[in-house]
Write an enzyme that holds these catalytic residues in place. Structure first.
Site, mmCIF file in Angstrom:
data_model
loop_
_atom_site.group_PDB
_atom_site.id
_atom_site.type_symbol
_atom_site.label_atom_id
_atom_site.label_comp_id
_atom_site.label_asym_id
_atom_site.label_seq_id
_atom_site.Cartn_x
_atom_site.Cartn_y
_atom_site.Cartn_z
ATOM 1 N N SER A 131 0.855 -1.189 0.000
ATOM 2 C CA SER A 131 0.000 0.000 0.000
ATOM 3 C C SER A 131 0.892 1.240 0.000
ATOM 4 O O SER A 131 2.058 1.170 0.416
ATOM 5 C CB SER A 131 -0.865 -0.010 1.267
ATOM 6 O OG SER A 131 -1.415 1.266 1.494
ATOM 7 N N TYR A 136 -3.035 -1.119 10.407
ATOM 8 C CA TYR A 136 -2.910 -1.450 8.977
ATOM 9 C C TYR A 136 -1.555 -0.970 8.448
ATOM 10 O O TYR A 136 -0.849 -1.704 7.745
ATOM 11 C CB TYR A 136 -4.063 -0.799 8.217
ATOM 12 C CG TYR A 136 -4.061 -1.032 6.720
ATOM 13 C CD1 TYR A 136 -4.474 -2.254 6.191
ATOM 14 C CD2 TYR A 136 -3.664 -0.034 5.837
ATOM 15 C CE1 TYR A 136 -4.482 -2.465 4.818
ATOM 16 C CE2 TYR A 136 -3.675 -0.236 4.464
ATOM 17 C CZ TYR A 136 -4.084 -1.451 3.954
ATOM 18 O OH TYR A 136 -4.093 -1.657 2.595
#
Ligand SMILES: NC(=O)c1ccc[n+]([C@@H]2O[C@H](COP(=O)([O-])OP(=O)(O)OC[C@H]3O[C@@H](n4cnc5c(N)ncnc54)[C@H](OP(=O)(O)O)[C@@H]3O)[C@@H](O)[C@H]2O)c1
Length: 301
Positions: free
Chosen positions: A171, A184
């Site tokens: 990401s 996350y």
């Protein structure tokens, strides 16, 4: 004064050299995907499903792994007209026995593995202190422990062939930390760290690793209400198909890292590297109740 000028010119020269070396460095662009055996985790929906199409269109044999059998079967039927062969292996990536089963089934059917795509992921936005501990554990299990273990299981086969490719879907938050995504972000920094280390470990073995850093992507992970607010804050939302195409292109071209998510995402990563204070100010400005409410809606799994 003169010392300052020297420092500026030195910086410009070093920056220029850095980009020149990056631009000129040799790439392993020999990967032809036709007939290659590709395992994709999280292939039932979103970016994983789009990756299945992208590999299938290039003639690869695709192994689809995720928990929901119905959705995997639907993807298999959809890609069948393009692909040489598609295999569904229902897999919960948090279970090591199921990861081993995925590798064994692939070898039993195709006799080899050429590409491993670690894509399965979950997210959960919001204040860290309000997140249930079991959810943080699940994020660590799916996003970080699973790709480490699956890679550990697949690597001996790639090394024995002296050829193989790993595509890790991380990401933008792997390189620039996002408030309200502490857990996350931790998992995705972990994936980037493990990818960077492994790439160095694999130098000269014929096994290559590409790290993909998607920005905001239009999948189940990001519900429509959140997307509207994200776009209003100047971020681009890319389609899963575009992300998958760029990821596969990056893999074929031998890119170490594929940064996606448009200009804002790229600027964020650049600023984080060279002027993190700007990113800190930026997030202080944007951490409004509206943004917090939108981020609390970003969750999946
Ligand atoms: N969407 C974004 O904005 C965005 C941005 C940056 C990075 N990413 C990353 O891109 C990857 C794909 O995300 P996405 O947006 O496509 O999300 P998605 O649409 O929610 O898909 C997630 C996939 O992961 C699978 N999965 C979840 N838990 C699993 C488990 N325990 N075992 C096996 N499979 C599991 C799901 O399948 P089942 O439910 O069938 O198991 C599904 O196929 C993730 O790693 C995510 O972190 C996404």
């Amino acid at each position: 004064m003169q010392a300052g000028r020297r420092l500026v010119w030195g910086g410009v020269l070093a920056g220029g050299l850095y980009w020149l070396v990056r631009y000129l460095r040799p790439r392993h662009s020999s990967l032809v995907l036709n007939d290659k055996v590709v395992i994709i985790t999280g292939a039932s929906t979103g970016i994983g499903r789009a990756l299945a199409f992208a590999f299938a269109r290039r003639g690869a044999r695709v192994v689809l792994a995720a928990r929901s059998v119905d959705r995997l079967e639907a993807v298999r039927r959809e890609i069948e007209p393009y692909t040489a062969a598609a295999l569904v292996v229902p897999t919960d990536v948090t279970d090591q026995a199921q990861l081993q089963h995925l590798v064994d089934e692939t070898l039993a059917r195709f006799g080899r593995i050429d590409v491993l795509v670690n894509n399965a992921g979950r997210t959960y936005g919001g204040w860290l202190h309000q997140q249930p501990p079991e959810l943080i554990e699940q994020l660590l299990d799916v996003n970080l422990r699973a790709p480490l273990h699956l890679t550990r299981l697949v690597l001996p086969h790639l090394l024995a062939q002296h050829s193989g490719y790993i595509l890790n879907v991380a990401s933008g938050l792997s390189r620039s930390a996002g408030p309200l995504f502490a857990a996350y972000t931790a998992t995705k920094f972990g994936v980037a760290g493990f990818s960077d280390a492994l790439r160095r470990e694999l130098a000269g073995t014929g096994v290559y690793l590409t790290l993909v850093l998607p920005g905001w992507t239009d999948t189940d992970m990001v519900p429509a209400e959140a997307q509207e607010i994200i776009e209003r804050h100047g971020f681009e939302i890319e389609s899963a198909d575009d992300v998958a195409e760029r990821a596969v292109l990056g893999l074929v071209r031998g890119e170490n890292e594929v940064i996606l998510g448009g200009t804002m995402a790229r600027l964020g990563i650049l600023a984080e590297r060279f002027a993190p204070v700007i990113v800190r100010w930026y997030w202080r400005l944007w951490l409004t109740p509206e943004w917090v409410a939108a981020m609390e809606k970003v969750r999946s799994g």
